[in-house]
Motif scaffolding. Structure first.
Motif, PDB file in Angstrom:
ATOM      1  N   HIS A   1       0.822  -1.211   0.000  1.00 27.50           N
ATOM      2  CA  HIS A   1       0.000   0.000   0.000  1.00 27.50           C
ATOM      3  C   HIS A   1       0.856   1.261   0.000  1.00 27.50           C
ATOM      4  N   HIS A   2       1.845   1.340   0.863  1.00 28.32           N
ATOM      5  CA  HIS A   2       2.650   2.555   0.932  1.00 28.32           C
ATOM      6  C   HIS A   2       3.500   2.752  -0.324  1.00 28.32           C
ATOM      7  N   VAL A  25       0.393   3.236  -3.398  1.00 30.61           N
ATOM      8  CA  VAL A  25      -0.840   3.971  -3.118  1.00 30.61           C
ATOM      9  C   VAL A  25      -1.208   4.927  -4.246  1.00 30.61           C
ATOM     10  N   HIS A  54      -8.601   7.181   0.033  1.00 32.47           N
ATOM     11  CA  HIS A  54      -7.861   7.286  -1.235  1.00 32.47           C
ATOM     12  C   HIS A  54      -8.781   7.318  -2.455  1.00 32.47           C
ATOM     13  N   VAL A  59       4.969   9.839  -3.685  1.00 32.41           N
ATOM     14  CA  VAL A  59       3.751  10.024  -2.903  1.00 32.41           C
ATOM     15  C   VAL A  59       3.788  11.400  -2.254  1.00 32.41           C
ATOM     16  N   SER A 107      -4.049  11.566  -0.654  1.00 30.98           N
ATOM     17  CA  SER A 107      -4.926  11.012   0.387  1.00 30.98           C
ATOM     18  C   SER A 107      -5.931  12.072   0.805  1.00 30.98           C
ATOM     19  N   HIS A 138      -4.347  11.597   6.995  1.00 31.50           N
ATOM     20  CA  HIS A 138      -3.767  10.482   6.246  1.00 31.50           C
ATOM     21  C   HIS A 138      -2.673  10.931   5.290  1.00 31.50           C
ATOM     22  N   SER A 139      -2.796  12.136   4.758  1.00 26.15           N
ATOM     23  CA  SER A 139      -1.780  12.608   3.821  1.00 26.15           C
ATOM     24  C   SER A 139      -0.407  12.669   4.477  1.00 26.15           C
ATOM     25  N   HIS A 141       1.183   9.259   4.932  1.00 22.16           N
ATOM     26  CA  HIS A 141       1.787   8.673   3.732  1.00 22.16           C
ATOM     27  C   HIS A 141       3.052   9.411   3.328  1.00 22.16           C
ATOM     28  N   PRO A 197       5.755   8.082   6.765  1.00 22.50           N
ATOM     29  CA  PRO A 197       5.183   6.877   7.396  1.00 22.50           C
ATOM     30  C   PRO A 197       5.692   6.594   8.803  1.00 22.50           C
TER      31      PRO A 197
END
Length: 356
Positions: A155-156, A159, A253, A269, A274, A292-293, A296, A299
């Motif tokens: 995911h990371h 994304v 997302h 990213v 996000s 969430h932004s 990401h 992390p």
């Protein structure tokens, strides 16, 4: 000029995240008002409080972080206790009436999905091995152990692209997204862990063996607690929590994409990949997961330090995250409500993002 919001003290996170725990424990044994309090806290009070107090900023990085890890451990251990206790109270021959068992199921599932999951998510990002293992154990107990691998390794990395099974495409309904995300994260997480072992980057027992064996052991524990009803209740609580994990992925997302660079690689990213929410109480209860932004983009940044980007830097939902997740359960209504927000953000993107 609007004053800058003040950082929320760690005690605020602890109070918001842990308050339902004693209510659930008392409700499992005594029922009645304790169960109503737990249910109403998770389903109603959080949304009301979001409207009453302004948003908060992130704390200075490094402030109170040892205590932050203690909070994560408390929530993680609490989750590992709530699952067998709720299974016993719901499926066993205890004193609760039928509606009380329903309330306990709903309230426990909400807490596991909206509080225990963000805590486990923080734990699997921690470099200390024992903290990672506790976070993975929570996901294993929820029969979702693959998340400990797929979230970090797939995911990371992918994304906001078609290569990430947990990034929802514009127009994709939740009920089509959920099975694709569940199966895709399982398979791609397995592939990523196997590749690390093929290259010699990881040694020892394959984690997927532990995920599957641990999940089977959890179901056997449910069976031992209350027979077949206990197994089914444990499975039901796990699916209840899993649905909220997938809903948060879906909402956070939805429709956002990363551009392809001339060499074919995805752009790095950024904050714009996000959705965030600015609602203070659900952010506190969910340990800043709605920011969430910044997660990401950084992390390894602990949850008290996560920043809330401005609306010019990153897309922002107009609803608290739990409300947005509830709206996503009605796909047509969700698409109608989110469409102008998504279109507005896409129209505001820099030319290199839109292909213009």
């Amino acid at each position: 000029m609007t004053p800058s919001p003040k950082p929320l003290p760690l005690a605020g996170f602890a109070l918001a995240a842990l308050m339902p725990l004693p209510l659930l424990l008392l409700g499992a044994g005594l029922g009645g008002v304790w169960l109503w309090a737990a249910f109403l806290y998770m389903a109603v009070l959080t949304v009301i409080l979001d409207q009453l107090v302004p948003l908060t900023s992130g704390a200075a990085e490094g402030a109170e972080f040892p205590a932050a890890d203690i909070l994560l451990v408390t929530v993680g251990v609490g989750a590992l206790g709530v699952l067998p206790l709720a299974t016993w109270a719901i499926a066993g021959p205890g004193p609760l009436g039928a509606w009380e068992r329903v309330l306990l199921f709903l309230a426990s599932g909400f807490w596991l999905g909206q509080v225990a999951h963000p805590a486990a998510h923080e734990l699997i990002h921690r470099p200390r091995r024992e903290l990672f293992r506790l976070g993975a154990a929570v996901y294993v107990a929820l029969l979702f152990g693959q998340h400990a691998s797929a979230h970090r390794l797939v995911h990371h990395r992918h994304v906001a692209s078609d290569e990430d099974p947990n990034s929802a495409r514009a127009g994709e309904g939740f009920y089509r997204f959920a099975p694709r995300a569940w199966a895709g994260s399982f398979v791609q997480g397995l592939r990523a862990e196997s590749e690390l072992r093929r290259r010699g980057s990881r040694l020892g027992l394959h984690p997927y063996f532990l995920y599957v064996a641990g999940s089977l052991a959890a179901l056997v524990l449910g069976l031992a607690i209350a027979g077949l009803p206990g197994l089914l209740v444990w499975l039901g609580l796990a699916l209840h929590a899993q649905s909220q994990i997938l809903l948060s992925d879906y909402v956070q997302h939805y429709g956002l994409t990363r551009a392809r660079l001339p060499d074919g690689r995805l752009e790095p990213v950024g904050l714009r990949h996000s959705w965030n929410t600015a609602h203070w109480f659900t952010s506190a209860m969910m340990l800043n997961a709605p920011r969430h932004s910044d997660h990401h983009a950084h992390p390894l940044r602990p949850f008290p330090a996560l920043r809330l980007p401005s609306e010019d830097e990153a897309p922002r939902l107009p609803w608290p995250l739990p409300v947005a997740c509830a709206l996503a359960l009605a796909p047509r209504r969700w698409r109608r409500l989110i469409r102008p927000h998504l279109a507005r953000w896409q129209a505001a993107r820099p030319a290199q993002d839109t292909g213009a």
